[in-house]
Design a protein around this motif. Sequence first.
Motif, PDB file in Angstrom:
ATOM      1  N   GLU A 206       0.815  -1.225   0.000  1.00 49.09           N
ATOM      2  CA  GLU A 206       0.000   0.000   0.000  1.00 49.09           C
ATOM      3  C   GLU A 206       0.843   1.267   0.000  1.00 49.09           C
ATOM      4  O   GLU A 206       0.317   2.365  -0.101  1.00 49.09           O
TER       5      GLU A 206
ATOM      6  N   ARG B 147      -2.846   5.420   0.985  1.00 54.97           N
ATOM      7  CA  ARG B 147      -2.661   3.975   1.050  1.00 54.97           C
ATOM      8  C   ARG B 147      -3.112   3.433  -0.305  1.00 54.97           C
ATOM      9  O   ARG B 147      -4.286   3.571  -0.666  1.00 54.97           O
TER      10      ARG B 147
ATOM     11  N   GLU C  69      -4.539   1.302  -2.046  1.00 59.48           N
ATOM     12  CA  GLU C  69      -5.407   0.124  -1.906  1.00 59.48           C
ATOM     13  C   GLU C  69      -5.407  -0.704  -3.182  1.00 59.48           C
ATOM     14  O   GLU C  69      -5.500  -0.149  -4.281  1.00 59.48           O
TER      15      GLU C  69
HETATM   16 MG   LIG Z   1      -6.038  -0.736   5.179  1.00 60.66          MG
END
Ligand SMILES: [Mg+2]
Length: 510
Positions: free
Chosen positions: A89, A141, A143
């Motif tokens: 991430e 992050r 994802e």
């Molecule tokens: Mg997470």
Amino acid sequence: IIGITVKKSENFSQWYQEVVLKAELIEYYTEISGFFIMRPATMYIWNTIRKWFQERIEAMGVEETSFPMFLSQKSLEKEKAHVEGFAPELAWVTKAGEKDLDVPVAVRPTSEAVMYPYYAKWIRSHRDLPFRLNQWNSVVRWEAKQTTPFLRAREFLWQEGHTAHLTEEQAAKEVLEILELYAGIYEQLLAVPVVRGRKTEAEKFAGGYYTTTVEGYIPSNGRGIQGATSHCLGQNFSKMFDITVEDPNEKGKHLYVWQNSWGLSTRVIGVMVMIHGDDKGLVLPPRIAKIQSILIPVGLTAKMTAEEKEAHLKKLDEILDILKKAGVRAESDLRDGYTPAWKFNDWELKGVPLRIEFGPKDAAKDVVSYARRDTGEKGTIPIAELTTKVPEMLETIQQDMYNRAEKAFREHRLQITNWDEVVPALDAKNLVIIPHCLVPECEEQIKEMTKGRSDESPDTPEGQKAPSMGMKSLCIPFEQPEGIVKGETKCLNPQCSRFAEAWCMFGRSY
Ligand SMILES: [Mg+2]
Ligand SMILES: O=C1CCCN[C@@H]1CCCn1cnc2cc(F)c(Cl)cc2c1=O
């Protein structure tokens, strides 16, 4: 405008996407997937939450800080133990202009590694404790999973609080104080009920000691959703980053400080939209609505003379003034070229809690007509009573919205002591509370055992199978029902031979 083109009950994910777009909360940042633009209607809600929370943590003695958004490979190394799971991430900057950076830097996904080297430098004596900083920022992050506005984005706004204490007890007290503030944001501002509890070992923040959480419930798909978390980190991070103070009771001896970290993000807005929205669009709880009441002139037909129309609109303006003086966030929609019906749809789509219509018939009786956005209830209010009735009605709407959501959640949290009832309960959009051993391996097994649906014939073609999501543990509710006798009551998982440690809430989840 075209309103929402699908029913919430028929196509929930498309419904949600249309609502956040057409209510002008969000715009998709189409340049790069997984990123969203937050528009003024969203920022009003977020800033209301931020003011509410900021005021209360300041009263606790938390101070504000702002750390750089990049962290170095080196400081990440210190967290290596629990960071590797997150490595995919991490977003990295490797170049500046044409030149490669000697050492790539990571964009903060959270700020422990950025902040704690400086906690080590600043915290020397027990007199520096409790040490409490919070920052409002955005984190990245990258994802891998499908992103969704507010609920799962590659960059989101949040606050991250990071505190240090002399003892475990002092840390423990603050963990719960903050968790209660998180519950307050949900229950008092967003009219969303949450269950307070502790995460299991399998679901907690791996770098921490324990995690407390507020868990929400989405009636449309029966899923649980993590609302916000307040972690006690124990001494794990102070040992990683060498954050110590001299022992007040023993000269020359050093103590690792006890730390907490706590975060709440713009995810809370997505939860509110999903729970309160309906087929006409957004439904805003009055306490976080930028416009609480919209005034719309009606019955201004061509038959009216210009003077009559002007006189009418002057009266409407007086009504607007009465509402504003009563502390109501009221606006009037005097746009030409749009019919009242068009305006009604537009403001319903945007979730304005209370519509007030004012036409010649109302004027003749010195009343206004109203329509509640949450229930559709209509009626009239004497103009002389607006100052008291409208604020009261807005509070009633807030409370009714909460009560309806609380009832839906309560009715879909089933206490189960017969394993065969679990999957049918999940398929009926419930969360379950079961006696559980709290062992991670058992949770993994339960996730596997609860995939697919109970009402699905085994020969259903693969493509048509229901979402194969198994249930995860959501939290160990602080409010524990009766009935578990330690060393006697068994874990509900039929394949597990352990004793139950506690009632644990499980569900299919985000
Ligand atoms: Mg997470
Ligand atoms: O949840 C909170 C509240 C506010 C402060 N932080 C904690 C823990 C954050 C966990 N977490 C969550 N996500 C992460 C993603 C990453 F890429 C890396 Cl390197 C680390 C993490 C990570 O530690």
